[in-house]
Scaffold this motif. Structure first.
Motif, PDB file in Angstrom:
ATOM      1  N   ALA A 145       1.781  -3.163  -0.792  1.00 49.49           N
ATOM      2  CA  ALA A 145       0.419  -2.631  -0.712  1.00 49.49           C
ATOM      3  C   ALA A 145      -0.019  -2.464   0.741  1.00 49.49           C
ATOM      4  O   ALA A 145      -0.641  -1.460   1.102  1.00 49.49           O
ATOM      5  CB  ALA A 145      -0.539  -3.550  -1.457  1.00 49.49           C
ATOM      6  N   LEU A 146       0.311  -3.431   1.570  1.00 49.74           N
ATOM      7  CA  LEU A 146      -0.051  -3.341   2.983  1.00 49.74           C
ATOM      8  C   LEU A 146       0.681  -2.194   3.664  1.00 49.74           C
ATOM      9  O   LEU A 146       0.109  -1.495   4.510  1.00 49.74           O
ATOM     10  CB  LEU A 146       0.250  -4.659   3.689  1.00 49.74           C
ATOM     11  CG  LEU A 146      -0.676  -5.829   3.334  1.00 49.74           C
ATOM     12  CD1 LEU A 146      -0.123  -7.133   3.901  1.00 49.74           C
ATOM     13  CD2 LEU A 146      -2.092  -5.591   3.854  1.00 49.74           C
ATOM     14  N   ARG A 147       1.935  -1.985   3.295  1.00 44.81           N
ATOM     15  CA  ARG A 147       2.689  -0.861   3.871  1.00 44.81           C
ATOM     16  C   ARG A 147       2.051   0.467   3.468  1.00 44.81           C
ATOM     17  O   ARG A 147       1.938   1.386   4.293  1.00 44.81           O
ATOM     18  CB  ARG A 147       4.156  -0.911   3.414  1.00 44.81           C
ATOM     19  CG  ARG A 147       5.014  -1.859   4.240  1.00 44.81           C
ATOM     20  CD  ARG A 147       6.488  -1.637   3.972  1.00 44.81           C
ATOM     21  NE  ARG A 147       6.867  -2.084   2.637  1.00 44.81           N
ATOM     22  CZ  ARG A 147       7.242  -3.316   2.338  1.00 44.81           C
ATOM     23  NH1 ARG A 147       7.293  -4.235   3.280  1.00 44.81           N
ATOM     24  NH2 ARG A 147       7.577  -3.638   1.099  1.00 44.81           N
ATOM     25  N   MET A 148       1.640   0.569   2.210  1.00 43.97           N
ATOM     26  CA  MET A 148       0.985   1.797   1.764  1.00 43.97           C
ATOM     27  C   MET A 148      -0.338   2.004   2.484  1.00 43.97           C
ATOM     28  O   MET A 148      -0.680   3.130   2.885  1.00 43.97           O
ATOM     29  CB  MET A 148       0.743   1.760   0.255  1.00 43.97           C
ATOM     30  CG  MET A 148       0.137   3.042  -0.290  1.00 43.97           C
ATOM     31  SD  MET A 148      -0.008   3.044  -2.089  1.00 43.97           S
ATOM     32  CE  MET A 148      -0.663   4.692  -2.372  1.00 43.97           C
ATOM     33  N   LEU A 149      -1.072   0.919   2.695  1.00 40.53           N
ATOM     34  CA  LEU A 149      -2.338   1.014   3.418  1.00 40.53           C
ATOM     35  C   LEU A 149      -2.100   1.510   4.839  1.00 40.53           C
ATOM     36  O   LEU A 149      -2.840   2.374   5.336  1.00 40.53           O
ATOM     37  CB  LEU A 149      -3.022  -0.351   3.438  1.00 40.53           C
ATOM     38  CG  LEU A 149      -4.383  -0.422   4.134  1.00 40.53           C
ATOM     39  CD1 LEU A 149      -5.391   0.478   3.424  1.00 40.53           C
ATOM     40  CD2 LEU A 149      -4.888  -1.857   4.179  1.00 40.53           C
ATOM     41  N   GLU A 150      -1.068   0.985   5.486  1.00 36.47           N
ATOM     42  CA  GLU A 150      -0.735   1.440   6.843  1.00 36.47           C
ATOM     43  C   GLU A 150      -0.394   2.924   6.857  1.00 36.47           C
ATOM     44  O   GLU A 150      -0.828   3.669   7.748  1.00 36.47           O
ATOM     45  CB  GLU A 150       0.425   0.619   7.394  1.00 36.47           C
ATOM     46  CG  GLU A 150       0.047  -0.774   7.814  1.00 36.47           C
ATOM     47  CD  GLU A 150       1.189  -1.479   8.514  1.00 36.47           C
ATOM     48  OE1 GLU A 150       1.027  -1.821   9.695  1.00 36.47           O
ATOM     49  OE2 GLU A 150       2.242  -1.679   7.879  1.00 36.47           O
ATOM     50  N   GLU A 151       0.385   3.360   5.870  1.00 32.14           N
ATOM     51  CA  GLU A 151       0.784   4.764   5.807  1.00 32.14           C
ATOM     52  C   GLU A 151      -0.430   5.676   5.604  1.00 32.14           C
ATOM     53  O   GLU A 151      -0.558   6.718   6.259  1.00 32.14           O
ATOM     54  CB  GLU A 151       1.790   4.975   4.674  1.00 32.14           C
ATOM     55  CG  GLU A 151       3.146   4.334   4.926  1.00 32.14           C
ATOM     56  CD  GLU A 151       4.042   4.380   3.697  1.00 32.14           C
ATOM     57  OE1 GLU A 151       3.609   4.961   2.662  1.00 32.14           O
ATOM     58  OE2 GLU A 151       5.162   3.833   3.752  1.00 32.14           O
ATOM     59  N   MET A 152      -1.315   5.277   4.692  1.00 33.23           N
ATOM     60  CA  MET A 152      -2.479   6.109   4.386  1.00 33.23           C
ATOM     61  C   MET A 152      -3.454   6.172   5.560  1.00 33.23           C
ATOM     62  O   MET A 152      -4.018   7.227   5.854  1.00 33.23           O
ATOM     63  CB  MET A 152      -3.187   5.569   3.146  1.00 33.23           C
ATOM     64  CG  MET A 152      -2.379   5.684   1.865  1.00 33.23           C
ATOM     65  SD  MET A 152      -2.195   7.394   1.294  1.00 33.23           S
ATOM     66  CE  MET A 152      -3.797   7.676   0.543  1.00 33.23           C
ATOM     67  N   THR A 153      -3.643   5.053   6.235  1.00 36.81           N
ATOM     68  CA  THR A 153      -4.565   5.057   7.375  1.00 36.81           C
ATOM     69  C   THR A 153      -3.970   5.844   8.536  1.00 36.81           C
ATOM     70  O   THR A 153      -4.666   6.622   9.192  1.00 36.81           O
ATOM     71  CB  THR A 153      -4.905   3.633   7.827  1.00 36.81           C
ATOM     72  OG1 THR A 153      -3.700   2.894   8.055  1.00 36.81           O
ATOM     73  CG2 THR A 153      -5.726   2.900   6.786  1.00 36.81           C
ATOM     74  N   SER A 154      -2.690   5.650   8.793  1.00 34.77           N
ATOM     75  CA  SER A 154      -2.043   6.357   9.898  1.00 34.77           C
ATOM     76  C   SER A 154      -2.051   7.864   9.685  1.00 34.77           C
ATOM     77  O   SER A 154      -2.108   8.643  10.639  1.00 34.77           O
ATOM     78  CB  SER A 154      -0.600   5.872  10.069  1.00 34.77           C
ATOM     79  OG  SER A 154      -0.567   4.507  10.406  1.00 34.77           O
ATOM     80  N   ALA A 155      -1.992   8.270   8.414  1.00 32.49           N
ATOM     81  CA  ALA A 155      -1.995   9.697   8.085  1.00 32.49           C
ATOM     82  C   ALA A 155      -3.401  10.288   8.065  1.00 32.49           C
ATOM     83  O   ALA A 155      -3.573  11.484   7.818  1.00 32.49           O
ATOM     84  CB  ALA A 155      -1.330   9.919   6.730  1.00 32.49           C
ATOM     85  N   GLY A 156      -4.417   9.456   8.331  1.00 29.67           N
ATOM     86  CA  GLY A 156      -5.788   9.943   8.339  1.00 29.67           C
ATOM     87  C   GLY A 156      -6.321  10.278   6.966  1.00 29.67           C
ATOM     88  O   GLY A 156      -7.201  11.129   6.817  1.00 29.67           O
ATOM     89  N   ARG A 157      -5.818   9.595   5.929  1.00 29.61           N
ATOM     90  CA  ARG A 157      -6.199   9.906   4.557  1.00 29.61           C
ATOM     91  C   ARG A 157      -7.411   9.120   4.068  1.00 29.61           C
ATOM     92  O   ARG A 157      -7.927   9.412   2.983  1.00 29.61           O
ATOM     93  CB  ARG A 157      -5.006   9.619   3.628  1.00 29.61           C
ATOM     94  CG  ARG A 157      -3.750  10.447   3.887  1.00 29.61           C
ATOM     95  CD  ARG A 157      -3.842  11.812   3.259  1.00 29.61           C
ATOM     96  NE  ARG A 157      -4.064  11.735   1.828  1.00 29.61           N
ATOM     97  CZ  ARG A 157      -3.096  11.511   0.937  1.00 29.61           C
ATOM     98  NH1 ARG A 157      -1.853  11.321   1.348  1.00 29.61           N
ATOM     99  NH2 ARG A 157      -3.379  11.482  -0.346  1.00 29.61           N
ATOM    100  N   LEU A 158      -7.851   8.113   4.815  1.00 32.57           N
ATOM    101  CA  LEU A 158      -8.895   7.224   4.314  1.00 32.57           C
ATOM    102  C   LEU A 158     -10.155   7.282   5.164  1.00 32.57           C
ATOM    103  O   LEU A 158     -10.106   7.501   6.376  1.00 32.57           O
ATOM    104  CB  LEU A 158      -8.383   5.779   4.279  1.00 32.57           C
ATOM    105  CG  LEU A 158      -7.129   5.505   3.452  1.00 32.57           C
ATOM    106  CD1 LEU A 158      -6.770   4.029   3.520  1.00 32.57           C
ATOM    107  CD2 LEU A 158      -7.308   5.946   2.011  1.00 32.57           C
ATOM    108  N   ALA A 159     -11.300   7.031   4.514  1.00 36.12           N
ATOM    109  CA  ALA A 159     -12.564   6.933   5.216  1.00 36.12           C
ATOM    110  C   ALA A 159     -12.854   5.513   5.644  1.00 36.12           C
ATOM    111  O   ALA A 159     -13.655   5.277   6.541  1.00 36.12           O
ATOM    112  CB  ALA A 159     -13.702   7.433   4.329  1.00 36.12           C
ATOM    113  N   ALA A 160     -12.200   4.540   4.976  1.00 38.76           N
ATOM    114  CA  ALA A 160     -12.426   3.125   5.283  1.00 38.76           C
ATOM    115  C   ALA A 160     -11.309   2.305   4.671  1.00 38.76           C
ATOM    116  O   ALA A 160     -10.554   2.781   3.816  1.00 38.76           O
ATOM    117  CB  ALA A 160     -13.774   2.669   4.728  1.00 38.76           C
ATOM    118  N   VAL A 161     -11.209   1.056   5.098  1.00 34.17           N
ATOM    119  CA  VAL A 161     -10.331   0.077   4.461  1.00 34.17           C
ATOM    120  C   VAL A 161     -11.207  -0.817   3.595  1.00 34.17           C
ATOM    121  O   VAL A 161     -12.255  -1.279   4.019  1.00 34.17           O
ATOM    122  CB  VAL A 161      -9.574  -0.757   5.508  1.00 34.17           C
ATOM    123  CG1 VAL A 161      -8.861  -1.939   4.853  1.00 34.17           C
ATOM    124  CG2 VAL A 161      -8.570   0.119   6.257  1.00 34.17           C
TER     125      VAL A 161
END
Length: 213
Positions: free
Chosen positions: A38-54
């Protein structure tokens, strides 16, 4: 209205297609398997600019894994958010001092937003002093609710309103807040949307009114 959908990475919450989302490991899910993935996916999504927040992520003394496990996972998610210059949407139950201590570790990071705030005035004052934003939801619809008395004490630039998953319409939450604050609806909408743009940098979101969740 700006709609942000919260995805719990360990609860099997589906990732929405074209809807702006936040993403994290909710404290209630911290006793489940798969945190590293889950943490790896979170890193991938944030790095790709896909999220507005954590988030939602945080600490809950009443539910989830041992508090030490929750703290470790929260710290890792906060670090991912900080590196990617994202705010954190926080769920916190009876862990306010622990949360404030963690915030001190990330004092230069974007703001943390307390989701569904319902705690006491003293807690609100401490959180505001340490730079937190407070988000109020359907609790404002209850005539005798303590947050009704707290709302006027929140600095305008730290205020958010939300529906959570209550089924209530955000318009009703705004109407209740306007009544409590004795403000015009348009003025409150402008203030909350300004807060949204400041904290979330307008990421991935097209303007269609005030922030809601």
């Amino acid at each position: 209205v700006v709609k942000i959908v919260s995805v719990d990475l360990l609860a099997g919450t589906p990732v929405p297609g074209n809807i702006t989302c936040s993403m994290g490991i909710h404290p209630w899910s911290t006793d489940r398997q798969g945190a590293d993935d889950a943490l790896r996916m979170l890193e991938e999504m944030t790095s790709a600019g896909r999220l507005a927040a954590v988030g939602e992520c945080g600490l809950d003394r009443l539910k989830g894994a041992d508090l030490s496990v929750q703290t470790d996972l929260f710290r890792k998610q906060a670090a991912i958010a900080a590196v990617n210059n994202l705010p954190v949407v926080v769920h916190c139950v009876r862990c306010w001092q622990e949360l404030i201590s963690l915030r001190k570790e990330f004092s230069t990071a974007p703001p943390w937003i307390i989701h569904g705030f319902i705690a006491r005035r003293q807690v609100a004052e401490q959180l505001i002093r340490h730079g937190f934003c407070l988000s109020f939801g359907p609790v404002l619809l209850r005539q005798s609710a303590a947050p009704q008395h707290l709302l006027p004490q929140v600095p305008p630039g730290r205020l958010f309103l939300e529906t959570d998953d209550s089924g209530h319409r955000i318009a009703g939450i705004y109407s209740a807040a306007c009544s409590i604050l004795e403000k015009e609806m348009n003025d409150l909408k402008k203030q909350v949307y300004s807060n949204f743009k400041e904290v979330f940098h307008g990421t991935l979101v097209s303007k269609d009114g005030p922030a809601g969740r």
